[in-house]
Scaffold this active site. Structure first.
Site: not given
Ligand code: SER
Length: 324
Positions: A8, A10-12, A34-35, A141, A145
């Site tokens: 991930g 390229l995520g935040q 990243d996907i 979510y 978690k």
């Protein structure tokens, strides 16, 4: 941490963590995956691989090929998207996590993944939420978690994988926007303040949630990963927070720099309900005591920095610090 694979990327979080770790450990030692693919520094400043984390063989092969010693697993759906697509969230958030843990077990890697304030629910104490407390979240979510925290503990206890994790609050940053989270308003508000001078908040006034500025979040990840393992009692789920704020607090902080800024409310019932099920303010004492967690940014300091960076990014101005 000497050779690190990030999912991930390229995520935040990944967009900034990748660059920070490349500076610290050498660009060639941080493998971003990243996907998706884009034109950012993350893709071109060091190794980049396409990876769908639900594909266990690809995950294993990439980790093995690059001889990594650490996995930082960030690929996941956030709370509001997970509520819209619960089955996809289960498959991606849990399927990706178990693959990341299996690769770490098979290749004997150190492991990090974020948990969240979303791991708490309506029956959790809302004020000074303790490290060890009731965790009965009502969102997909949150279910992911809590299950993730337990699974990471299991991989440590059963297989000796060096798993570590933080319960992040809403993260505020100016590089890559978050997507599909409940706390995203606290990022959007800065973007809109500069671009339009106005923000319509989907979270109601008086709704307090924990937040943290990205530089503090990156330091927390590095601090925990480099911490002496013998001192860690809560390996996979440290409460960490920098501030507890409601939308009107951010509005007031922005108005100190942009007096004409205005805000109104159009509450989104889904995200409001999620926000109300989460704590108002979590207690980070265990993170402080066990590995020295500390933050540099409160709301005022973060607001000054956010506005300065966003102004620079969009207006291309050589804005003096303190001038906005
Ligand atoms: N920022 C996340 C969300 O809002 C919480 O961890 O979903």
């Amino acid at each position: 941490m000497k050779k690190i694979l990030i999912t991930g990327a390229l995520g935040q979080i990944g967009s900034e963590l990748t660059m920070t770790l490349r500076e610290r450990y050498g660009a060639e030692n941080v493998i971003a995956t990243d996907i998706n693919k884009n034109e950012s520094n993350v893709v071109y400043s060091g190794p980049f691989e396409h990876l769908d984390v639900t594909n266990d063989r690809d995950f294993f092969n990439i980790a093995k090929k690059h001889k990594v010693d650490t996995v930082i697993h960030l690929a996941a759906l956030l709370s509001a998207t997970a509520e819209q697509k619960p089955l996809l969230a289960w498959n991606l958030n849990m399927g990706g996590l178990v693959n990341a843990l299996e690769v770490s077990r098979e290749l004997d890697l150190q492991f990090f993944t974020p948990s969240s304030i979303g791991a708490f629910g309506p029956s959790t104490p809302k004020a000074q939420t303790p490290q060890d407390t009731i965790q009965q979240p009502t969102t997909m979510y949150g279910v992911n978690k809590v299950s993730g925290e337990l699974l990471c503990n299991y991989y440590f206890n059963k297989f000796g994988v060096d798993t570590r994790g933080l319960r992040f609050p809403g993260l505020i940053s100016y590089v890559a926007p978050p997507g599909g989270g409940t706390t995203d308003y606290a990022v959007e508000i800065y973007y809109k303040a500069i671009k339009q001078g106005h923000y319509t908040s989907y979270i109601d006034q008086g709704t307090y949630m924990d937040m943290m500025y990205m530089p503090d979040a990156l330091n927390a990840i590095i601090g925990l990963m480099e911490a002496d393992p013998t001192k860690l009692v809560h390996r996979n789920s440290f409460n960490v927070s920098a501030m507890s704020i409601a939308p009107e607090d951010v509005e007031a902080a922005i108005k100190k720099h942009i007096p004409t800024f205005t805000m109104d409310y159009q509450v989104d019932p889904v995200r409001q309900q999620i926000a109300q099920s989460w704590p108002d303010a979590i207690d980070s004492t265990c993170a402080v005591d066990e590995w020295g967690f500390k933050v540099q940014y409160d709301l005022a300091k973060m607001t000054e920095d956010m506005l300065w960076h966003l102004n620079k990014k969009w207006l291309g101005e050589k804005v003096e610090k303190g001038a906005i």
